[in-house]
Scaffold this motif. Sequence first.
Motif, mmCIF file in Angstrom:
data_model
loop_
_atom_site.group_PDB
_atom_site.id
_atom_site.type_symbol
_atom_site.label_atom_id
_atom_site.label_comp_id
_atom_site.label_asym_id
_atom_site.label_seq_id
_atom_site.Cartn_x
_atom_site.Cartn_y
_atom_site.Cartn_z
ATOM 1 N N GLN A 52 4.409 11.947 -13.286
ATOM 2 C CA GLN A 52 4.525 10.660 -14.061
ATOM 3 C C GLN A 52 4.869 9.393 -13.014
ATOM 4 N N LYS A 53 4.125 8.416 -13.062
ATOM 5 C CA LYS A 53 4.174 7.346 -12.340
ATOM 6 C C LYS A 53 5.570 6.732 -12.241
ATOM 7 N N THR A 54 6.132 6.457 -10.849
ATOM 8 C CA THR A 54 7.371 5.785 -10.677
ATOM 9 C C THR A 54 7.275 4.178 -10.374
ATOM 10 N N ASP A 55 8.459 3.614 -10.251
ATOM 11 C CA ASP A 55 8.535 2.305 -9.615
ATOM 12 C C ASP A 55 9.072 2.440 -8.597
ATOM 13 N N TYR A 56 8.285 2.000 -7.321
ATOM 14 C CA TYR A 56 8.617 1.982 -6.064
ATOM 15 C C TYR A 56 8.728 0.553 -5.318
ATOM 16 N N PRO A 57 9.812 -0.241 -5.528
ATOM 17 C CA PRO A 57 9.843 -1.493 -4.902
ATOM 18 C C PRO A 57 9.110 -1.688 -3.619
ATOM 19 N N THR A 58 8.357 -2.860 -3.333
ATOM 20 C CA THR A 58 7.778 -2.915 -2.136
ATOM 21 C C THR A 58 8.754 -3.021 -0.980
ATOM 22 N N PRO A 59 8.686 -2.146 -0.059
ATOM 23 C CA PRO A 59 9.798 -2.184 0.948
ATOM 24 C C PRO A 59 9.441 -3.052 2.178
ATOM 25 N N VAL B 38 0.873 -1.185 0.122
ATOM 26 C CA VAL B 38 0.064 -0.048 0.024
ATOM 27 C C VAL B 38 0.893 1.308 -0.048
ATOM 28 N N PHE B 39 1.951 1.330 0.680
ATOM 29 C CA PHE B 39 2.682 2.256 0.929
ATOM 30 C C PHE B 39 3.405 2.466 -0.679
ATOM 31 N N ALA B 40 3.871 1.376 -1.123
ATOM 32 C CA ALA B 40 4.596 1.425 -2.423
ATOM 33 C C ALA B 40 3.740 2.186 -3.292
ATOM 34 N N ASP B 41 2.486 1.491 -3.584
ATOM 35 C CA ASP B 41 1.631 1.941 -4.365
ATOM 36 C C ASP B 41 1.307 3.554 -4.473
ATOM 37 N N ALA B 42 1.334 4.056 -3.204
ATOM 38 C CA ALA B 42 1.062 5.524 -2.836
ATOM 39 C C ALA B 42 2.076 6.196 -3.521
ATOM 40 N N CYS B 43 3.259 5.817 -3.352
ATOM 41 C CA CYS B 43 4.601 6.262 -3.664
ATOM 42 C C CYS B 43 4.606 6.631 -5.169
ATOM 43 N N GLU B 44 4.526 5.341 -5.560
ATOM 44 C CA GLU B 44 4.378 5.518 -7.244
ATOM 45 C C GLU B 44 3.420 6.387 -7.761
ATOM 46 N N LYS B 45 2.067 6.333 -7.240
ATOM 47 C CA LYS B 45 0.993 7.302 -7.500
ATOM 48 C C LYS B 45 1.585 8.955 -7.300
ATOM 49 N N TRP B 46 2.393 9.259 -6.298
ATOM 50 C CA TRP B 46 2.807 10.574 -5.997
ATOM 51 C C TRP B 46 4.001 10.689 -6.821
ATOM 52 N N GLY B 47 4.666 9.995 -7.619
ATOM 53 C CA GLY B 47 5.670 10.061 -8.423
ATOM 54 C C GLY B 47 6.735 9.949 -7.597
ATOM 55 N N ILE B 48 7.023 9.403 -6.526
ATOM 56 C CA ILE B 48 8.348 9.241 -5.816
ATOM 57 C C ILE B 48 9.018 7.983 -5.865
ATOM 58 N N SER B 49 10.189 7.950 -5.971
ATOM 59 C CA SER B 49 11.161 6.758 -6.082
ATOM 60 C C SER B 49 11.852 6.893 -4.916
ATOM 61 N N PRO B 50 12.590 5.574 -4.370
ATOM 62 C CA PRO B 50 13.277 5.571 -3.135
ATOM 63 C C PRO B 50 14.538 6.749 -2.777
ATOM 64 N N ASN B 51 14.671 7.297 -3.966
ATOM 65 C CA ASN B 51 15.845 8.417 -3.702
ATOM 66 C C ASN B 51 15.171 9.660 -3.708
ATOM 67 N N HIS C 215 12.634 4.902 3.873
ATOM 68 C CA HIS C 215 12.704 6.011 3.171
ATOM 69 C C HIS C 215 13.190 7.247 4.053
ATOM 70 N N ALA C 216 14.732 7.060 4.098
ATOM 71 C CA ALA C 216 15.360 8.119 4.971
ATOM 72 C C ALA C 216 15.501 9.466 4.479
#
Length: 306
Positions: free
Chosen positions: A145-152, A77-90, A116-117
């Motif tokens: 733009q949607k990103t790829d955020y690996p499930t943490p 759920v966290f990773a899907d939200a980050c992808e929607k927001w255009g957030i990557s791990p960095n 996600h430090a």
Amino acid sequence: MASYSPIISVDQAANLLKDKPTEVKVLDASWFMPNSPRDPKAEFLAKHLPGAQRLDLDEVASTHELGLKHMMPSGKVFADACEKWGISPNTHVVLYDTHGVFSSPRALFTFRSFGHANSTVLDGGLPAWLDSGFAVEDGEPVKPQKTDYPTPQLSPTAIKDYSAMVENSARESDADIVLDARSRSRFDGTDPEPRPGLSSGHMPNSFSLPFNAFLASRTARDGSSYTVLKPVPEIREALANAVGEQRLEAILKGDAPVTTTCGSGMTAAILWLGLSLLKAERVSLYDESWTGYAMRASSVIQKSTN
């Protein structure tokens, strides 16, 4: 993983957005108490930081057997939200709310607990941003733009559950330090809980540390007030006043684990943030907090008599 300060000033945030606009995402994590007449979505559409998107803490959450809200989401759920927001791990994620500092620490706790430090709370939130004269936007934000955020994976020490709190409550020595962010009167059991029919009081082996002990009030130029985090020495003093110098030193040395709790797991994150600024490392949060604890008939509830 590099360590980043958990807070950022409005000037620092403005410079960051100016100098590295493609590397930063801003999220409005405003949340209001259920009995509040304020609407976080409507307020977001009326006014938000440039490029900000809205993080609904009740939506990006897991379901709970007792129907509790804003519980820690699953990694997916966290990773899907980050992808929607255009957030990557960095991505550098800046989190704010419209109180100043209230619900944004809960959002930061979520990001940090999933590793996600590079995430920070905007000290003073939207009110401080406005008071400094920085521009805002309105309306629906442009979808990134949607990103790829690996499930943490969630940090195994981030969350304490009910069974852990019951076990800790029963310990006569060497119990973890439990810090309760509710008001002292609710902790003592002299004032009722906001949730109808829920007993007030506190868990055994816990200490009262109302969340506003870590916050200071500021008055904006328009006369409104908002909250900011107190300086670190004042946060240290508030913690010492709650638990005593000996326990404080044990916390700071890493010898005493700490669990923060509150009414529903929201303002417990303010205590967590303050402890993070003190560089305390063994800190967890009781996610369902007092609501989940007191709803169970088998829970031991204490009330202060002095």
